[in-house]
Write an enzyme that holds these catalytic residues in place. Structure first.
Site, mmCIF file in Angstrom:
data_model
loop_
_atom_site.group_PDB
_atom_site.id
_atom_site.type_symbol
_atom_site.label_atom_id
_atom_site.label_comp_id
_atom_site.label_asym_id
_atom_site.label_seq_id
_atom_site.Cartn_x
_atom_site.Cartn_y
_atom_site.Cartn_z
ATOM 1 N N SER A 43 -0.061 -4.956 9.754
ATOM 2 C CA SER A 43 0.450 -3.647 9.350
ATOM 3 C C SER A 43 -0.071 -2.517 10.231
ATOM 4 C CB SER A 43 0.090 -3.356 7.890
ATOM 5 O OG SER A 43 -1.313 -3.377 7.709
ATOM 6 N N ASP B 5 -12.908 -2.791 5.140
ATOM 7 C CA ASP B 5 -11.475 -2.637 4.875
ATOM 8 C C ASP B 5 -11.283 -1.784 3.623
ATOM 9 O OD1 ASP B 5 -8.757 -4.502 5.741
ATOM 10 O OD2 ASP B 5 -8.686 -3.353 3.886
ATOM 11 N N HIS C 84 -7.195 -6.217 15.483
ATOM 12 C CA HIS C 84 -8.399 -6.221 14.644
ATOM 13 C C HIS C 84 -8.602 -7.605 14.072
ATOM 14 C CE1 HIS C 84 -4.894 -5.014 12.271
ATOM 15 N NE2 HIS C 84 -5.440 -5.669 11.245
ATOM 16 N N ASN D 5 -3.960 -11.074 12.253
ATOM 17 C CA ASN D 5 -2.510 -11.153 12.106
ATOM 18 C C ASN D 5 -1.875 -10.590 13.374
ATOM 19 O OD1 ASN D 5 -2.770 -12.109 9.401
ATOM 20 N ND2 ASN D 5 -3.120 -10.006 8.714
HETATM 21 P P1 AMP Z 1 -3.261 -6.009 8.985
HETATM 22 O O1 AMP Z 1 -2.330 -5.949 7.799
HETATM 23 O O2 AMP Z 1 -3.682 -7.366 9.396
HETATM 24 O O3 AMP Z 1 -2.713 -5.179 10.123
HETATM 25 O O4 AMP Z 1 -4.604 -5.321 8.504
HETATM 26 C C1 AMP Z 1 -4.746 -3.938 8.442
HETATM 27 C C2 AMP Z 1 -5.869 -3.674 7.495
HETATM 28 O O5 AMP Z 1 -6.296 -2.350 7.672
HETATM 29 C C3 AMP Z 1 -5.496 -3.836 6.018
HETATM 30 O O6 AMP Z 1 -6.317 -4.848 5.437
HETATM 31 C C4 AMP Z 1 -5.772 -2.453 5.433
HETATM 32 O O7 AMP Z 1 -6.311 -2.510 4.141
HETATM 33 C C5 AMP Z 1 -6.744 -1.877 6.445
HETATM 34 N N1 AMP Z 1 -6.772 -0.439 6.525
HETATM 35 C C6 AMP Z 1 -5.729 0.402 6.663
HETATM 36 N N2 AMP Z 1 -6.143 1.683 6.712
HETATM 37 C C7 AMP Z 1 -7.500 1.644 6.616
HETATM 38 C C8 AMP Z 1 -8.517 2.626 6.604
HETATM 39 N N3 AMP Z 1 -8.243 3.932 6.699
HETATM 40 N N4 AMP Z 1 -9.806 2.226 6.498
HETATM 41 C C9 AMP Z 1 -10.102 0.914 6.382
HETATM 42 N N5 AMP Z 1 -9.175 -0.064 6.389
HETATM 43 C C10 AMP Z 1 -7.898 0.293 6.504
#
Ligand code: AMP
Length: 112
Positions: free
Chosen positions: A93, A30, A98, A85
């Protein structure tokens, strides 16, 4: 389903170091880790979230969890948390399913 950054990573358009990849999923660190070990396990198939999953997705969902557990254990963590989530109100987000795999610190409950 709308295009997401994870879809671009899966297609190789954004260089990403995969910690695991197989025919069903990939895993990578992440970008904003919430624990010393914070890995995302992402199915290749663009399912929005677990709320959009159907009975036929059961094997895939099980596979993602097994991969998550194997990665945490392979990194030396006997204790870890797997969380997903589902929906913006739950903190999602990126609208591509995932699993977060978190380890390396004491994880409190409820997560908030
Ligand atoms: P969620 O908020 O549960 O949808 O998790 C999305 C996750 O994706 C967050 O923890 C972000 O930090 C992660 N994320 C977003 N863009 C990237 C990226 N380019 N590489 C790695 N993680 C990412």
């Amino acid at each position: 389903m709308a295009e997401t950054i994870f879809a671009r990573m899966l297609r190789g358009e954004i260089p990403t170091r995969f910690l695991h990849e197989d025919e069903h999923c990939v895993a990578f660190a992440d970008i904003a880790p919430q624990a010393p070990f914070h890995v995302l396990v992402v199915p290749r198939r663009p399912l929005t979230n677990i709320g959009a999953a159907e009975t036929a997705d059961g094997a895939l969902l099980g596979h993602l969890q097994l991969v998550a557990a194997v990665l945490a254990k392979a990194a030396g963590y006997a204790d870890f948390r797997i969380v997903t989530n589902s929906g913006a109100g739950a903190g999602q987000s990126v609208m591509h399913l995932h699993l977060h795999v978190l380890a390396g610190r004491t994880l409190r409950w409820p997560p908030g």
